[in-house]
Design an enzyme around this catalytic site. Structure first.
Site, mmCIF file in Angstrom:
data_model
loop_
_atom_site.group_PDB
_atom_site.id
_atom_site.type_symbol
_atom_site.label_atom_id
_atom_site.label_comp_id
_atom_site.label_asym_id
_atom_site.label_seq_id
_atom_site.Cartn_x
_atom_site.Cartn_y
_atom_site.Cartn_z
ATOM 1 N N HIS A 138 0.841 -1.212 0.000
ATOM 2 C CA HIS A 138 0.000 0.000 0.000
ATOM 3 C C HIS A 138 0.866 1.248 0.000
ATOM 4 O O HIS A 138 1.890 1.278 0.669
ATOM 5 C CB HIS A 138 -0.872 0.059 1.263
ATOM 6 C CG HIS A 138 -1.707 -1.155 1.438
ATOM 7 N ND1 HIS A 138 -1.206 -2.314 1.952
ATOM 8 C CD2 HIS A 138 -2.995 -1.391 1.132
ATOM 9 C CE1 HIS A 138 -2.151 -3.223 1.959
ATOM 10 N NE2 HIS A 138 -3.246 -2.705 1.466
ATOM 11 N N LYS A 164 -1.513 -8.087 -4.209
ATOM 12 C CA LYS A 164 -2.378 -6.903 -4.072
ATOM 13 C C LYS A 164 -1.533 -5.640 -4.013
ATOM 14 O O LYS A 164 -0.595 -5.555 -3.213
ATOM 15 C CB LYS A 164 -3.196 -7.035 -2.781
ATOM 16 C CG LYS A 164 -3.998 -5.799 -2.413
ATOM 17 C CD LYS A 164 -4.707 -6.012 -1.076
ATOM 18 C CE LYS A 164 -5.449 -4.769 -0.646
ATOM 19 N NZ LYS A 164 -5.953 -4.869 0.722
ATOM 20 N N LYS A 314 -14.129 23.547 -22.751
ATOM 21 C CA LYS A 314 -14.914 23.427 -23.984
ATOM 22 C C LYS A 314 -14.140 23.892 -25.224
ATOM 23 O O LYS A 314 -14.362 23.400 -26.319
ATOM 24 C CB LYS A 314 -16.244 24.185 -23.831
ATOM 25 C CG LYS A 314 -17.170 23.516 -22.801
ATOM 26 C CD LYS A 314 -18.551 24.135 -22.790
ATOM 27 C CE LYS A 314 -19.425 23.465 -21.744
ATOM 28 N NZ LYS A 314 -20.809 23.959 -21.750
ATOM 29 N N ASP A 355 -25.016 21.558 -26.290
ATOM 30 C CA ASP A 355 -25.739 22.624 -25.583
ATOM 31 C C ASP A 355 -26.794 23.246 -26.490
ATOM 32 O O ASP A 355 -27.811 23.768 -26.027
ATOM 33 C CB ASP A 355 -24.769 23.712 -25.099
ATOM 34 C CG ASP A 355 -24.025 23.279 -23.837
ATOM 35 O OD1 ASP A 355 -24.518 22.366 -23.152
ATOM 36 O OD2 ASP A 355 -22.956 23.845 -23.561
HETATM 37 P P1 NAP Z 1 -19.600 32.288 -18.746
HETATM 38 O O1 NAP Z 1 -19.073 31.923 -20.072
HETATM 39 O O2 NAP Z 1 -18.667 32.533 -17.618
HETATM 40 O O3 NAP Z 1 -20.545 33.573 -18.910
HETATM 41 C C1 NAP Z 1 -21.196 34.147 -17.821
HETATM 42 C C2 NAP Z 1 -22.240 35.138 -18.314
HETATM 43 O O4 NAP Z 1 -23.039 35.520 -17.196
HETATM 44 C C3 NAP Z 1 -21.663 36.413 -18.908
HETATM 45 O O5 NAP Z 1 -22.537 36.832 -19.916
HETATM 46 C C4 NAP Z 1 -21.704 37.370 -17.700
HETATM 47 O O6 NAP Z 1 -21.789 38.716 -18.082
HETATM 48 C C5 NAP Z 1 -23.004 36.966 -17.082
HETATM 49 N N1 NAP Z 1 -23.159 37.251 -15.646
HETATM 50 C C6 NAP Z 1 -22.471 36.676 -14.630
HETATM 51 N N2 NAP Z 1 -22.960 37.139 -13.458
HETATM 52 C C7 NAP Z 1 -23.948 38.013 -13.742
HETATM 53 C C8 NAP Z 1 -24.832 38.800 -12.957
HETATM 54 N N3 NAP Z 1 -24.758 38.766 -11.624
HETATM 55 N N4 NAP Z 1 -25.746 39.575 -13.589
HETATM 56 C C9 NAP Z 1 -25.823 39.587 -14.920
HETATM 57 N N5 NAP Z 1 -25.015 38.853 -15.739
HETATM 58 C C10 NAP Z 1 -24.088 38.087 -15.145
HETATM 59 O O7 NAP Z 1 -20.588 31.128 -18.189
HETATM 60 P P2 NAP Z 1 -21.457 30.112 -19.081
HETATM 61 O O8 NAP Z 1 -20.636 28.936 -19.452
HETATM 62 O O9 NAP Z 1 -22.147 30.872 -20.155
HETATM 63 O O10 NAP Z 1 -22.512 29.603 -18.000
HETATM 64 C C11 NAP Z 1 -23.586 30.428 -17.589
HETATM 65 C C12 NAP Z 1 -24.552 29.598 -16.774
HETATM 66 O O11 NAP Z 1 -25.110 28.577 -17.604
HETATM 67 C C13 NAP Z 1 -23.891 28.863 -15.610
HETATM 68 O O12 NAP Z 1 -24.721 28.987 -14.475
HETATM 69 C C14 NAP Z 1 -23.852 27.416 -16.080
HETATM 70 O O13 NAP Z 1 -23.931 26.507 -15.000
HETATM 71 C C15 NAP Z 1 -25.101 27.362 -16.923
HETATM 72 N N6 NAP Z 1 -25.097 26.270 -17.920
HETATM 73 C C16 NAP Z 1 -26.111 25.391 -17.867
HETATM 74 C C17 NAP Z 1 -26.161 24.380 -18.777
HETATM 75 C C18 NAP Z 1 -27.288 23.391 -18.706
HETATM 76 O O14 NAP Z 1 -27.160 22.303 -19.265
HETATM 77 N N7 NAP Z 1 -28.384 23.728 -18.076
HETATM 78 C C19 NAP Z 1 -25.167 24.247 -19.771
HETATM 79 C C20 NAP Z 1 -24.145 25.192 -19.808
HETATM 80 C C21 NAP Z 1 -24.117 26.212 -18.874
HETATM 81 P P3 NAP Z 1 -20.460 39.624 -18.320
HETATM 82 O O15 NAP Z 1 -20.034 39.341 -19.738
HETATM 83 O O16 NAP Z 1 -20.926 40.986 -18.102
HETATM 84 O O17 NAP Z 1 -19.444 39.147 -17.304
#
Ligand code: NAP
Length: 544
Positions: A138, A164, A314, A355
């Protein structure tokens, strides 16, 4: 057959009844062996009779182990005490099936070493009248130095029955080394990785002919990387894992929270697809992402067939597939991100982005429920958020024929993403309506029939957990579809507001299920058995 063993620590004689009960429950759940860990008990007066009782009353064939502190156990007694336990294990009626002896002791010139080797010879030659010996090694700190030499030493010993080796995995890549050990075995062998990265080695032991794997009983609390017997048998379908079982992953950093393994493994099970999907922590950098995938793809016998890819990889997914001469789907190329890698039967890699289907499919269902006979075609849609999810939502809607406006907290980012997507969708031969960008202040929500909240606002644990990205004055109405991509929590501030206004709401969990379903189609060529009623088991919710 690969056995499932449950290790049950027994520190004192008054714990024997409870330990036997734990073993009985484990047997009902599907365990084949119980390992009595008597490290502390071995140092107590009366240890021999306690061990005799444990062995004789065990509901399963048993392994008796006195693990020394030097190898992560609790035993720091004398050789004599240890030998008393071995004698009890050997003379019980029936005797223990196995006694575990550490390699260092087994090879030593000490009395204990000699005794262990005698026991091994007797167990081997005695036609099952004495315990057979498992020689073990181990390392709790990481991959042991000189691993191959130690294993060769174990295998070359003619008397011991099983070799093991167990070590703490530092990265997911350690699992493949454990598989290589099993594949090259010269005698029955256990090769397992401990810790959060080691789950694959435990679950896939039957694929590579491992002698046993360890699981814990429900009563034993959690151990990183070690499933319960029930999880192993029911959720992982351990008994039907074989040499041809295909392996998939979800690669992300962090990945512990991912719901992909539960969802895909359920679909594989229901669809009778001989495959399993694992959460694989790839490390945050391009180098660690690449090294992880290269390792998984390099072991042919693993049948690594693809992976879901999440943040922050991604973009890396596209780069990796391009570097390996694979095919990047035009849609993934247009949005500059892929969340799915598939390995074709000739080894060619494909990168795609599910997505889009994650946004499109639930919206099309909602459109049909609204009575929109042309789906999303010509519908006025607003996407809030210009990050990865926003880009996917915009592309999905534009390609479905909707008239899309993009807005974002940082207005300049919305403008540049819209411009970039208008160019890249066209360049990649995709038919899409032109995308406009406007600042949040310019938006009148009454102009839209579909609104997709694609920012991380409202996401639990995030910076804007209580935020709704729309201005307070923005009006929502009952003839709208309002979708949120955030799926933790199920009810975000945006969706609550939309529901109050009577809009048709679509939650982020529906997107998650729909994008996973598209991945499943890419990998298996079939629809998953069920989509609409998939329950988010982590929160006891069903998808809407
Ligand atoms: P990201 O690339 O980091 O982009 C974040 C976005 O949110 C930007 O447009 C940012 O604006 C904006 N933002 C962050 N905080 C904010 C606030 N308090 N008020 C207004 N706008 C705000 O993230 P992402 O990959 O697009 O993911 C976004 C969300 O989608 C996450 O919660 C993720 O978990 C979810 N998601 C879900 C799925 C699903 O299958 N359901 C798939 C993918 C992602 P700025 O440009 O001004 O910073």
């Amino acid at each position: 057959m690969t056995f499932i063993a449950v290790a049950v620590p027994v520190a004192r004689a008054d714990q024997i009844s409870a330990a036997l009960e734990t073993a009985r429950v484990a047997k009902q759940q599907g365990a084949d062996l119980v390992e009595w860990r008597v490290d502390s008990l071995a140092q107590e007066p009366g240890a021999a009779s306690a061990v005799t009782r444990l062995v004789q009353d065990a509901p399963l064939p048993c392994i008796v182990t006195v693990r020394h502190v030097a190898e992560g156990g609790g035993f720091c007694g004398t050789d004599e005490q240890r030998q008393q336990v071995w004698t009890a294990a050997s003379t019980a009626h029936p005797p223990a099936a196995y006694v575990d002896v550490e390699l260092a002791t087994y090879l030593s010139d000490s009395e204990a070493g000699e005794r262990a080797r005698d026991m091994a010879r007797l167990g081997r030659l005695g036609g099952g009248n004495g315990p057979r010996v498992i020689v073990s090694f181990h390392d709790f700190d990481g991959r042991p130095p000189g691993l191959s030499a130690r294993i060769a030493e174990m295998w070359s010993d003619p008397a011991s029955a099983v070799s093991k080796v167990v070590w703490t995995a530092r990265t997911p890549r350690d699992n493949t080394e454990a598989f290589e050990v099993l594949a090259g075995r010269a005698k029955p062998t256990i090769a397992l990785c401990m810790g959060e990265h080691g789950l694959m080695s435990r679950v896939l032991a039957p694929k590579f002919g491992g002698f046993l794997t360890y699981a814990r009983s429900d009563a034993q609390g959690t151990a990183p990387g070690q499933p319960t017997v029930e999880e192993l048998v029911q959720q992982w379908g351990f008994r039907s894992i074989g040499p041809e079982t295909r392996v998939y992953g979800v690669l992300a950093n962090p990945v512990g929270h991912s719901r992909s393994p539960a969802l895909h493994n359920r679909w594989f099970r229901d669809g009778r697809v001989d495959a399993r999907l694992f959460a694989i922590a790839a490390g945050p950098t391009w180098e660690s992402f690449k090294a992880t995938l290269v390792e998984l793809l390099s072991l042919d016998a693993l049948h690594f067939s693809g992976c879901a890819v999440s943040l922050p990889h991604k973009l890396n997914a596209i780069r990796f597939v391009e570097e390996r001469g694979g095919v990047v789907d035009p849609m993934a190329r247009s949005i500059g991100a892929a969340n799915t890698i598939s390995v074709a039967s000739d080894g060619t890699l494909h990168a795609s982005n599910s997505d889009l289907a994650g946004v499109r499919d639930p919206l099309l269902r909602a459109a049909s429920a609204q009575g929109w006979s042309d789906g999303l075609a010509a519908r006025r849609a607003l996407v809030i958020g210009a990050g990865g999810a926003g880009r996917a939502a915009v592309a999905a809607l534009a390609c479905a024929g909707a008239v899309v406006t993009l807005t974002n907290r940082t207005a300049a980012r919305a403008a540049s993403v819209a411009e970039e997507l208008n160019g890249s969708l066209h360049r990649n031969g995709l038919s899409a309506r032109a995308i406009a960008a406007r600042s949040l202040q310019e938006i009148d929500t009454r102009d839209f029939e579909v609104i997709v909240q694609a920012t991380s606002a409202g996401m639990s644990g995030g910076e804007g957990a209580d935020d709704d990205p729309l201005p307070q004055a923005a009006a929502l109405s009952s003839d709208m579809i309002a979708m949120d991509v955030v799926y933790t929590p199920r009810e975000t501030p945006f969706l609550r507001r939309a529901a109050r206004a009577g809009a048709h709401v679509v939650g982020g969990w529906s997107m998650f299920v729909a994008q996973a379903a598209q991945q499943y189609r890419n990998w298996t060529g079939h629809d998953p058995t069920t989509i609409d009623d998939v329950v988010d088991t982590s929160a006891g919710r069903s998808a809407s």
